[in-house]
Scaffold this motif. Structure first.
Motif, mmCIF file in Angstrom:
data_model
loop_
_atom_site.group_PDB
_atom_site.id
_atom_site.type_symbol
_atom_site.label_atom_id
_atom_site.label_comp_id
_atom_site.label_asym_id
_atom_site.label_seq_id
_atom_site.Cartn_x
_atom_site.Cartn_y
_atom_site.Cartn_z
ATOM 1 N N ASN A 178 0.866 -1.072 0.020
ATOM 2 C CA ASN A 178 -0.142 0.199 -0.119
ATOM 3 C C ASN A 178 0.902 1.372 -0.016
ATOM 4 N N PHE A 179 2.012 1.264 0.639
ATOM 5 C CA PHE A 179 2.872 2.506 0.883
ATOM 6 C C PHE A 179 3.312 2.548 -0.748
ATOM 7 N N GLY A 180 3.802 1.400 -1.297
ATOM 8 C CA GLY A 180 4.333 1.497 -2.610
ATOM 9 C C GLY A 180 3.190 2.195 -3.501
ATOM 10 N N GLN A 181 1.925 1.692 -3.413
ATOM 11 C CA GLN A 181 0.906 2.237 -4.436
ATOM 12 C C GLN A 181 0.671 4.057 -3.806
ATOM 13 N N LEU A 182 0.632 3.921 -2.830
ATOM 14 C CA LEU A 182 0.837 5.693 -2.507
ATOM 15 C C LEU A 182 1.838 6.340 -3.060
ATOM 16 N N CYS A 183 3.073 5.897 -2.982
ATOM 17 C CA CYS A 183 4.147 6.360 -3.645
ATOM 18 C C CYS A 183 3.990 6.656 -5.118
ATOM 19 N N SER A 184 3.338 5.623 -5.650
ATOM 20 C CA SER A 184 3.295 5.905 -7.298
ATOM 21 C C SER A 184 2.022 6.803 -7.378
ATOM 22 N N MET A 185 0.831 6.917 -6.528
ATOM 23 C CA MET A 185 -0.211 7.737 -6.800
ATOM 24 C C MET A 185 0.268 9.264 -6.664
ATOM 25 N N LEU A 186 1.067 9.608 -5.637
ATOM 26 C CA LEU A 186 1.428 11.139 -5.330
ATOM 27 C C LEU A 186 2.533 11.355 -6.164
ATOM 28 N N GLY A 187 3.220 10.378 -6.994
ATOM 29 C CA GLY A 187 4.317 10.749 -7.841
ATOM 30 C C GLY A 187 3.971 11.660 -8.909
ATOM 31 N N SER A 188 2.483 11.283 -9.341
ATOM 32 C CA SER A 188 1.969 11.939 -10.634
ATOM 33 C C SER A 188 1.954 13.662 -10.261
ATOM 34 N N THR A 202 11.802 4.418 1.387
ATOM 35 C CA THR A 202 12.648 3.638 2.510
ATOM 36 C C THR A 202 11.833 2.238 2.488
ATOM 37 N N ASP A 203 12.730 1.416 3.053
ATOM 38 C CA ASP A 203 12.176 -0.060 3.539
ATOM 39 C C ASP A 203 11.066 0.517 4.791
ATOM 40 N N LEU A 204 10.107 -0.585 5.164
ATOM 41 C CA LEU A 204 8.943 -0.352 6.154
ATOM 42 C C LEU A 204 9.737 -0.371 7.586
ATOM 43 N N LEU A 205 9.429 0.571 8.333
ATOM 44 C CA LEU A 205 10.200 0.796 9.644
ATOM 45 C C LEU A 205 9.063 0.256 10.686
ATOM 46 N N LEU A 206 9.214 -0.404 11.518
ATOM 47 C CA LEU A 206 8.025 -0.813 12.725
ATOM 48 C C LEU A 206 8.985 -0.103 13.762
ATOM 49 N N ARG A 207 7.918 0.610 14.472
ATOM 50 C CA ARG A 207 8.468 1.133 15.682
ATOM 51 C C ARG A 207 7.255 1.035 16.928
ATOM 52 N N MET A 208 7.700 0.598 17.987
ATOM 53 C CA MET A 208 7.026 0.197 19.113
ATOM 54 C C MET A 208 7.718 1.114 20.543
ATOM 55 N N GLN A 209 6.650 1.622 21.342
ATOM 56 C CA GLN A 209 7.059 2.446 22.349
ATOM 57 C C GLN A 209 7.859 1.584 23.373
ATOM 58 N N LEU A 210 9.117 2.387 23.861
ATOM 59 C CA LEU A 210 9.793 1.253 24.673
ATOM 60 C C LEU A 210 8.707 1.156 26.154
ATOM 61 N N LEU A 292 1.741 0.012 17.968
ATOM 62 C CA LEU A 292 2.470 -0.238 16.656
ATOM 63 C C LEU A 292 2.402 0.890 15.605
ATOM 64 N N VAL A 293 3.341 1.395 15.121
ATOM 65 C CA VAL A 293 3.323 2.299 13.845
ATOM 66 C C VAL A 293 4.177 1.614 12.847
ATOM 67 N N LEU A 294 3.470 1.997 11.656
ATOM 68 C CA LEU A 294 4.533 1.675 10.354
ATOM 69 C C LEU A 294 4.929 2.739 9.754
ATOM 70 N N GLN A 295 6.067 2.925 9.262
ATOM 71 C CA GLN A 295 6.468 4.122 8.848
ATOM 72 C C GLN A 295 7.586 3.969 7.734
ATOM 73 N N THR A 296 7.440 5.149 6.716
ATOM 74 C CA THR A 296 8.338 5.160 5.687
ATOM 75 C C THR A 296 8.559 6.416 5.066
ATOM 76 N N PHE A 297 9.672 6.932 4.486
ATOM 77 C CA PHE A 297 10.026 7.985 3.900
ATOM 78 C C PHE A 297 9.858 7.968 2.442
ATOM 79 N N PHE A 298 9.366 9.108 1.707
ATOM 80 C CA PHE A 298 9.459 9.196 0.384
ATOM 81 C C PHE A 298 10.644 10.080 0.153
ATOM 82 N N LEU A 299 11.251 9.643 -0.945
ATOM 83 C CA LEU A 299 12.612 10.435 -1.041
ATOM 84 C C LEU A 299 12.814 10.949 -2.404
#
Length: 940
Positions: A178-188, A202-210, A292-299
């Motif tokens: 879904n993140f990849g599709q979103l990247c393509s959607m916004l790229g236009s 970037t690759d998918l980042l999983l983050r969880m609070q300590l 749990l949070v999933l995170q990526t950066f568009f570069l």
């Protein structure tokens, strides 16, 4: 009101609970009260006259239209967009981009099922239990996690084979897509609306609070300059941060303006996504519990640099190209391959230049194949009538030269005869003579790769008689290697290796290991031989029964007609030595790296395994210190089978596409010329790699007309060659893979310079050497001034570089680099110029500004009694602003002008020769970065 697919609605007016569609067949699934639920319409089912709808919590339902009410914009406050299975991609991309352009952020509601949330949380907990989560370096936490945040994290490259199966089979894969599709959607839309183009993410980042008490279990990671440089450039390329809140706990997120505006408070609800424009906002995330949070950066695209010119001292630029560390040099090569190739020159002429096909019908002097030919496979014979019978007179042998009695030679396996002659020819080219070796033993190893022995089968069938005193050693596979060591008086390791088709390439790897093992009695050299002879129809019959052979009797590697392989025979040998590559002392090329591994428990005992093949190639690249883009040629195993070729191409495509390429990769396979030599095939492929790198030319494939449709090369820059192609530079890397049908894989990389033809450049190319020096340079020094990467300083290339900017890269004798931006408006090239030289005892004499030509300065001087004078140009009478030539005592008027800077010495000066008393006029032209020096005789 008309209802349409994609519309957002609310369910109301139901008098009873409804069972979700996914739970109609499941036991124990309870009906749900849907009144008040919001959903997206997916499609209208005319058979039951109901709408199929996806609720905001991810359930699929069938609802009559009378129980639906369209939602208005005011009822969706808090969300900028709702993304579901029927959302229009173009509309979604446009709407989200408009929100980003207006506010700098966008809140998107996602339709995620509760079951998917539970599976993601379970997979994350399992990763944590396996120790996959860790804490980032403190200096990196602000960039990845936001202001005043810390968490345990893990990066998941879900398109690589690294994540475990339970992760790849979890909803994480769907969310990553879904993140990849979103990247393509916004790229236009981003380039026009936001002023940047999305290049990658970037690759998918999983983050969880300590949790409380976990601080000690997750210490911050250490950081070095290489990590800091990569992070710094990543943060400057970051354009959008995308965060998907999985839950179960809610939270809040504060956006902090980077432009001095007011902060914004947002709710971080599960199953929502927040997109943040990095140029306008920093963020601070506060969960209210475990979440749990999933995170990526568009570069944005990385900066691309072009080398314009190189100046400096030759000693600084002197860098031995090729593999670093101790090199394995190849000093001798000899072969008897198909196409009547007796030696490497004939083989290169046939495979590299003439595109020969070495396959013929089965010769009558081997056996009468008409007795076994069975085109319809009804009588248990062979449907194949062809092979590459590459060795004429395979029964002949110079027994006197090897001091073998005629009686013993008569019984000897032809394999042993060929190994003796071919291995000795390679040993001789490397400078070892039989007589000298027999007088004094030498610690040279001998390794032979072979996977079948027809001579032994013929003896068992009664076709030949191996009785007598010499019969025991006549057909023993171990003796194939040992006999040569015995006759040549070689004391190194001597062995025959059988791993099926990868045997001879595995021999090369084992040979390398023995050469590098110097603890006890080190070997000085080694001979590796790969051989396969076809003396008996049995293997043709067995392979035909399994449907493994080509019906047309050719290896149609990569071609659409590939339906099996063709059998071939050959014998080839290489002589390896542990020494630096030196063409002047006979080096042909180098073994840059080699590895071998096993498929393990894969689909079946004989099925190829793509991930294992990838792992083997990656290991060789690591050993050789290469990035995939530095490999010029890939010599495939390429047997021409419908299954094997696509699997092999898919495996090396994944490895070779890991880094962007400036030039396409050339893909070749010698099997289209000389067929598949089974146990000897791996070394034959490496033999060809050695020839290709020493010629810096990739050879063509034969019979390649229409690409096999199962081979997917989309998006990967490569050439499946049907004609020869020169490599990009005068040195090259070529790799070969070889796979045994029992699962043993091998890969090897050859490196060499063009030493075989006139294209080779005998002079050192300073630009090329400088680029190689840069690649091996240590990372720049990073001064981390706080946790905001915008305050960091680097001695490397600036991460905020703009198109058209120019930099000076200084390289010291230790290989370290420092970069300095060139501001042409501020750089001081000098305002006034003087001449100093041997005619003035190196005192300064002013140059005259030309009256009509801006930037031209002139003067004259006399040639003294010695008949020659030297000079330099000095700007503003400053010893640190000297213009001088690259080479000392320079007589060339086209040599690049160095400076302004400190001259190494007065030897780096222009040298003018003439008769004593001659007058010469000096013309120095300087205008910005453009400068030239010219001298002309005026009179005698």
């Amino acid at each position: 009101m008309a209802f349409l697919p994609g519309m957002l609605v609310q369910i109301q007016g139901l008098n009873e609970k409804v069972l979700p569609l996914a739970g109609r067949e499941a036991q124990g699934t309870a009906p749900m009260d849907l009144n008040g639920m919001r959903a997206q319409l997916v499609q209208y089912d005319r058979a039951v006259r109901k709408w199929i709808a996806a609720t905001f919590n991810g359930q699929m339902l069938a609802i009559e239209q009378q129980f639906l009410r369209a939602l208005g914009p005011e009822e969706l406050k808090g969300y900028d967009f709702v993304m579901g299975p029927k959302s229009d991609y173009n509309l979604s991309g446009q709407a989200i981009t408009e929100s980003l352009a207006t506010k700098g952020y966008a809140v998107v509601k996602l339709l995620v099922a509760d079951e998917d949330e539970a599976q993601m949380l379970a997979a994350a907990r399992r990763l944590d239990e396996q120790g996959e989560f860790s804490r980032l370096a403190v200096e990196f936490e602000r960039g990845y996690l936001g202001l005043d945040s810390s968490a345990k994290t893990v990066h998941l490259g879900l398109n690589s084979p690294d994540p475990p199966d339970f992760v790849r089979q979890s909803p994480f894969k769907t969310m990553d897509d879904n993140f990849g599709q979103l990247c393509s959607m916004l790229g236009s839309y981003t380039e026009e609306s936001l002023g940047f183009e999305i290049y990658s993410r970037t690759d998918l980042l999983l983050r969880m609070q300590l949790a409380d008490g976990e601080e000690e279990d997750y210490p911050p990671a250490d950081v070095d300059d290489g990590d800091a440089e990569g992070f710094m450039h990543l943060m400057y390329r970051k354009r959008l941060a995308a965060m998907q809140f999985v839950g179960p706990a809610e939270g809040s997120l504060k956006l902090v303006s980077t432009q001095g505006g007011p902060d914004v408070e947002l709710a971080a609800e599960p199953h929502t996504m927040l997109l943040i424009l990095s140029s306008r906002w920093d963020f601070c995330y506060e969960p209210e519990g475990q979440s749990l949070v999933l995170q990526t950066f568009f570069l944005a695209a990385p900066a691309v640099y072009t080398m314009l010119e190189v100046h400096g001292v030759d000693e600084v630029l002197s860098l031995a190209t090729g593999p670093t560390g101790e090199q394995i040099s190849i000093d001798g090569m000899y072969c008897r391959y198909g196409m009547a190739s007796e030696g490497r020159a004939q083989f290169w002429s046939g495979a590299g230049k003439a595109s020969c096909d070495g396959l013929t019908a089965v010769p009558q002097n081997r056996w009468d194949n008409s007795l076994y030919f069975d085109s319809d496979q009804t009588a248990g014979g062979t449907y194949c009538n062809h092979g590459c019978f590459g060795i004429e007179g395979v029964d002949l042998f110079d027994c006197r030269f090897f001091e073998v009695s005629p009686m013993e030679a008569k019984l000897m396996d032809p394999v042993q005869r060929q190994v003796l002659e071919v291995s000795y020819s390679a040993l001789l080219e490397a400078g070892y003579d039989k007589n000298a070796l027999q007088r004094k033993a030498t610690n040279i190893g001998h390794f032979v790769g072979i996977d079948k022995d027809d001579w032994m089968v013929m003896a068992a069938a009664g076709d030949i008689n191996l009785g007598g005193a010499c019969g025991a050693a006549a057909a023993a596979n171990s003796i194939t290697a040992n006999r040569f060591s015995y006759l040549m008086n070689l004391k190194g390791a001597s062995m025959t290796i059988d791993t099926a088709c990868s045997s001879s390439l595995v021999c090369s790897h084992v040979s390398k290991l023995h050469l590098r093992a110097k603890d006890f009695d080190p070997m000085t050299a080694s001979i590796v031989n790969g051989i396969n002879l076809m003396l008996h129809p049995g293997p043709f019959i067995a392979c035909s029964a399994a449907g493994m052979l080509s019906h047309a009797g050719r290896c149609f590697t990569f071609n659409s007609t590939a339906d099996g392989y063709a059998r071939g025979e050959l014998c080839g040998a290489l002589c390896f030595a542990l020494k630096q590559f030196e063409p002047q002392t006979g080096s042909i090329c180098c073994l840059a790296g080699s590895q071998a591994n096993q498929d393990g428990r894969s689909a079946s005992l004989t099925a190829p395994n793509g991930p294992a093949q990838e792992k083997c190639i990656k290991a060789v690249l690591r050993e050789a210190g290469l990035t995939p883009s530095e490999v010029d040629i890939f010599e495939c195993h390429g047997t021409g089978t419908a299954l094997g070729d696509p699997i092999e191409v898919g495996s090396f495509k994944k490895v070779m596409s890991a880094t962007p390429r400036a030039e396409p990769l050339s893909i070749t396979s010698s099997k289209s010329n000389i067929a598949h030599a089974e146990g000897g095939a791996g070394l034959a492929g490496f033999f060809k790699c050695c020839l290709q790198v020493s010629q810096c030319e990739a050879s063509p494939n034969v019979h390649l007309k229409v690409k096999n449709p199962h081979i997917d090369m989309e998006g990967f820059p490569c050439h499946m060659l049907s004609e020869s192609l020169c490599t990009r530079q005068d040195d090259a890397y070529a790799g070969v893979s070889s796979f045994g049908f029992g699962g043993t894989n091998a890969h090897a990389e050859a490196w060499g310079r063009n030493i075989m033809n006139s294209r080779g450049n005998t002079h050192t190319d300073p630009v090329k050497h400088f680029e190689q020096k840069l690649r091996s340079a240590p990372p720049p020094q990073i001064t981390m001034n706080g946790d905001d990467v915008r305050d960091w300083e680097t001695t490397g290339l600036a991460p905020e570089v703009q198109f058209g900017e120019r930099y000076k890269v200084h390289l010291d004798e230790d290989g370290a680099t420092t970069c300095e931006k060139i501001d042409e408006e501020l750089e001081d090239f000098g305002d006034e110029f003087s001449l100093r030289g041997s005619f003035s005892d190196w005192d300064l004499e002013p140059l005259d500004r030309h009256e009509s030509i801006p930037g031209l300065w002139t003067t004259t001087f006399l040639i003294g009694d010695s008949g020659e004078e030297e000079f330099q140009i000095v700007a503003d009478e400053d010893e640190e602003k000297v213009y001088y030539p690259k080479n000392p005592h320079c007589t060339s008027k086209v040599q690049p002008v160095q400076g302004p800077g400190v001259a190494p010495d007065t030897d780096h000066a222009w040298l003018v020769r003439g008769r004593p008393g001659d007058t010469f006029r000096i013309e120095f032209f300087q205008q910005g970065p453009r400068r030239s020096v010219l001298w002309l005789r005026e009179s005698q």
